[in-house]
Design an enzyme around this catalytic site. Structure first.
Site, mmCIF file in Angstrom:
data_model
loop_
_atom_site.group_PDB
_atom_site.id
_atom_site.type_symbol
_atom_site.label_atom_id
_atom_site.label_comp_id
_atom_site.label_asym_id
_atom_site.label_seq_id
_atom_site.Cartn_x
_atom_site.Cartn_y
_atom_site.Cartn_z
ATOM 1 N N ASN A 54 0.871 -1.170 0.000
ATOM 2 C CA ASN A 54 0.000 0.000 0.000
ATOM 3 C C ASN A 54 0.916 1.230 0.000
ATOM 4 O OD1 ASN A 54 -1.761 2.059 0.517
ATOM 5 N ND2 ASN A 54 -2.662 1.136 2.362
ATOM 6 N N LYS B 268 3.278 0.679 3.152
ATOM 7 C CA LYS B 268 2.885 -0.354 4.122
ATOM 8 C C LYS B 268 2.911 -1.682 3.382
ATOM 9 C CE LYS B 268 -0.312 2.475 6.767
ATOM 10 N NZ LYS B 268 -1.676 2.927 6.613
ATOM 11 N N ARG C 240 -2.617 -1.965 -3.488
ATOM 12 C CA ARG C 240 -3.840 -1.196 -3.239
ATOM 13 C C ARG C 240 -3.803 0.021 -4.170
ATOM 14 N NH1 ARG C 240 -4.990 3.298 1.143
ATOM 15 N NH2 ARG C 240 -7.200 3.495 0.815
ATOM 16 N N HIS D 183 -12.864 2.727 0.533
ATOM 17 C CA HIS D 183 -12.760 1.701 1.594
ATOM 18 C C HIS D 183 -13.365 0.375 1.121
ATOM 19 C CE1 HIS D 183 -12.878 5.085 4.848
ATOM 20 N NE2 HIS D 183 -11.627 4.734 4.624
ATOM 21 N N LEU E 284 -14.845 2.970 10.533
ATOM 22 C CA LEU E 284 -14.530 4.205 11.251
ATOM 23 C C LEU E 284 -13.048 4.252 11.611
ATOM 24 C CD1 LEU E 284 -17.586 4.198 13.734
ATOM 25 C CD2 LEU E 284 -17.409 5.386 11.533
ATOM 26 N N ARG F 136 -11.826 15.628 8.026
ATOM 27 C CA ARG F 136 -12.688 15.940 6.871
ATOM 28 C C ARG F 136 -14.116 16.230 7.334
ATOM 29 N NH1 ARG F 136 -11.308 10.574 3.741
ATOM 30 N NH2 ARG F 136 -9.135 10.591 4.390
ATOM 31 N N MET G 26 -9.343 9.886 18.149
ATOM 32 C CA MET G 26 -10.550 9.588 18.914
ATOM 33 C C MET G 26 -10.252 9.290 20.389
ATOM 34 S SD MET G 26 -13.705 9.594 18.968
ATOM 35 C CE MET G 26 -14.419 9.672 17.345
ATOM 36 N N ARG G 27 -9.071 8.690 20.657
ATOM 37 C CA ARG G 27 -8.748 8.406 22.073
ATOM 38 C C ARG G 27 -8.700 9.699 22.883
ATOM 39 N NH1 ARG G 27 -4.317 4.398 19.791
ATOM 40 N NH2 ARG G 27 -4.364 6.093 18.314
ATOM 41 N N GLU H 244 -7.511 -5.263 5.338
ATOM 42 C CA GLU H 244 -7.529 -4.923 3.910
ATOM 43 C C GLU H 244 -6.428 -5.665 3.153
ATOM 44 O OE1 GLU H 244 -7.972 -0.902 5.594
ATOM 45 O OE2 GLU H 244 -8.775 -0.374 3.641
HETATM 46 P P1 ADP Z 1 -6.650 4.666 9.189
HETATM 47 O O1 ADP Z 1 -7.867 5.207 8.528
HETATM 48 O O2 ADP Z 1 -5.496 5.605 9.196
HETATM 49 O O3 ADP Z 1 -6.307 3.248 8.774
HETATM 50 P P2 ADP Z 1 -7.345 3.453 11.752
HETATM 51 O O4 ADP Z 1 -8.321 2.452 11.244
HETATM 52 O O5 ADP Z 1 -6.052 2.971 12.279
HETATM 53 O O6 ADP Z 1 -7.102 4.611 10.702
HETATM 54 O O7 ADP Z 1 -8.102 4.296 12.892
HETATM 55 C C1 ADP Z 1 -7.505 5.414 13.483
HETATM 56 C C2 ADP Z 1 -8.455 5.971 14.527
HETATM 57 O O8 ADP Z 1 -8.773 4.939 15.460
HETATM 58 C C3 ADP Z 1 -7.885 7.128 15.312
HETATM 59 O O9 ADP Z 1 -8.840 8.165 15.428
HETATM 60 C C4 ADP Z 1 -7.652 6.518 16.689
HETATM 61 O O10 ADP Z 1 -7.786 7.448 17.695
HETATM 62 C C5 ADP Z 1 -8.759 5.509 16.752
HETATM 63 N N1 ADP Z 1 -8.516 4.520 17.799
HETATM 64 C C6 ADP Z 1 -7.557 3.571 17.840
HETATM 65 N N2 ADP Z 1 -7.629 2.903 19.026
HETATM 66 C C7 ADP Z 1 -8.650 3.460 19.736
HETATM 67 C C8 ADP Z 1 -9.232 3.221 21.034
HETATM 68 N N3 ADP Z 1 -8.751 2.287 21.829
HETATM 69 N N4 ADP Z 1 -10.274 3.996 21.403
HETATM 70 C C9 ADP Z 1 -10.748 4.967 20.599
HETATM 71 N N5 ADP Z 1 -10.257 5.224 19.374
HETATM 72 C C10 ADP Z 1 -9.225 4.484 18.944
#
Ligand code: ADP
Length: 401
Positions: free
Chosen positions: A7, A14, A95, A184, A213, A245, A287-288, A388
């Site tokens: 990717n 990746k 990808r 996606h 998400l 976004r 999100m964390r 993926e």
């Molecule tokens: P990408 O679209 O870059 O592949 P990911 O699928 O890795 O993204 O998701 C990234 C998001 O997931 C970030 O917003 C991150 O904060 C959130 N995330 C990862 N672990 C947690 C968790 N334990 N609680 C809440 N959100 C999480």
């Protein structure tokens, strides 16, 4: 048989190497900050049974050719290697973000295919050029391997015109190909397949709503195993509120900003893609951090979470209406898999629509595919870790056999 999945981003690669014979991952990794004068980082992880050996290297990676050669040298090295020679890799699955209307399924890459991917660059100016670069470099480094392109848009090629056309002059569709494509696709396709496995039914008999998400986010309505609508549009900007976004907005807002805030089209594009979404509302896009801040009473974080989950709920409602019957809804990707607070807020109040979340099951933190609905819920609710790369490897394999 071995398949390498790549990717390629503008400054990253990746990768994951699959051994098809014993259905295992031999190695996976990530090169970041390619081309940055300050140096990049290579994370290389060798898997063996349940153990893993992670190697982290900070090094200057001037370009993608050097980057991919670095990966190959670790893969073939006496101590870190998992293969003796690059000729052991039978195929490379790439990808590719935008297949437009040209590519409806995974495709073996030759010069003509590469030209066609190039023709789609205007639709994905940030992504397709990097993907093309990855293909070119991989072709020179793995000359004997079959190169396959797996498109993010392909799973959505079954969306009907009533859902993919925008209500703009029809000519803009025929001349400039302005329409919904959706993204996606590999993730939605993978988790749909896993949901079918959990439901022990053929995917072709199932209606699903899959909710990806991550930093980006999208929802897909799947009827009898096929995508019939999805929240992302001509670009990945439409639909859900995402990390940075905006997702759906009134289409007049760009004009208003240009007229009243003296912003250029480029500035507005950057605003909508990089400075909006969760970051725009509360200043954070991880999100964390947002969940933590909301628990500490930060009002903007609370509003951001309310808006984020409300938008997802609206799409679920719309797709329930589109599908009529839904066997399962599926949460996936970083947030979908790991944030129970988000899942519970999204599902709140939908019991009468047949979506009834079990609080205890929802809170149990596990890294495997699982069900989180109550016994009485008409619709199953799944959390399914997306993969993926595995989907790309499987699609690549199909073209080899
Ligand atoms: P990408 O679209 O870059 O592949 P990911 O699928 O890795 O993204 O998701 C990234 C998001 O997931 C970030 O917003 C991150 O904060 C959130 N995330 C990862 N672990 C947690 C968790 N334990 N609680 C809440 N959100 C999480």
């Amino acid at each position: 048989m071995k398949i390498l999945v790549i990717n390629t981003g503008s400054s990253s690669i990746k990768y994951k190497l699959f051994s098809i014979d014993d259905n295992s991952v031999l190695v996976h990794g990530n090169l970041e900050k390619i081309g940055e004068p300050g140096g990049g980082r290579h994370t290389y992880v060798v898997l063996s049974g349940h153990s893993e050996n992670k190697i982290l290297r900070d090094e200057i990676i001037p370009n993608h050719t050097v980057g991919l050669n670095t990966i190959v040298s670790l893969m073939t090295h006496a101590e870190t290697g998992v293969i003796k020679n690059v000729s052991e890799i039978d195929a490379v699955g790439h990808r590719v973000v935008h297949g437009a209307e040209t590519f409806r399924e995974p495709t073996i890459i030759d010069d003509q295919v590469l030209d066609a991917i190039r023709e789609n660059v205007p639709l994905a100016p940030l992504h397709n050029p990097a993907n093309i670069l990855g293909i070119q470099v991989a072709r020179s480094i793995f000359p004997s391997a079959v190169q396959v392109a797996v498109f993010d848009t392909a799973f959505h090629h079954t969306i009907p015109p009533k859902a993919y056309l925008y209500a703009l002059p029809y000519k803009l569709y025929t001349t400039l190909k302005i329409r919904r494509y959706g993204f996606h696709g590999t993730s939605h396709h993978y988790v749909a397949g896993e949901a079918a496995r959990l439901l022990q039914k053929p995917l072709s008999e199932l209606n699903l709503i899959t909710i990806h998400l991550g930093n980006g986010g999208s929802v897909t309505a799947i009827a009898k195993g096929k995508s019939v609508d999805t929240s992302m549009g001509m670009t990945p900007l439409e639909g859900l509120i995402m990390g940075t976004r905006s997702g759906d907005i009134d289409p007049s807002i760009p004009h208003f900003l240009a007229s009243n805030a003296d912003m250029s089209i480029e500035e507005i594009n950057t605003l909508l893609n990089k400075e909006s979404g969760l970051k725009g509302i509360c200043g954070m896009n991880d999100m964390r951090d947002i969940v933590l801040a909301s628990e500490q009473g930060n009002p903007q974080a609370i509003t951001a979470l309310e808006m984020y989950t409300y938008r997802i709920k609206k799409y679920i409602g719309a797709y329930l209406a589109v599908l009529g019957t839904v066997h399962a809804i599926v949460f996936t990707a970083g947030i979908g898999e790991h944030a129970p607070q988000i899942r519970s807020r999204v599902c709140e109040g939908m019991e009468k629509l047949g979506i009834d979340l079990d609080t205890t099951k929802n809170l149990a933190a596990r890294d495997i595919a699982r069900e989180i609905q109550t016994d009485g819920s008409a619709t199953r609710i799944f959390v399914i870790p997306t993969d993926e790369e595995l989907d790309i490897a499987r699609e690549t394999l199909k073209l080899l056999t």
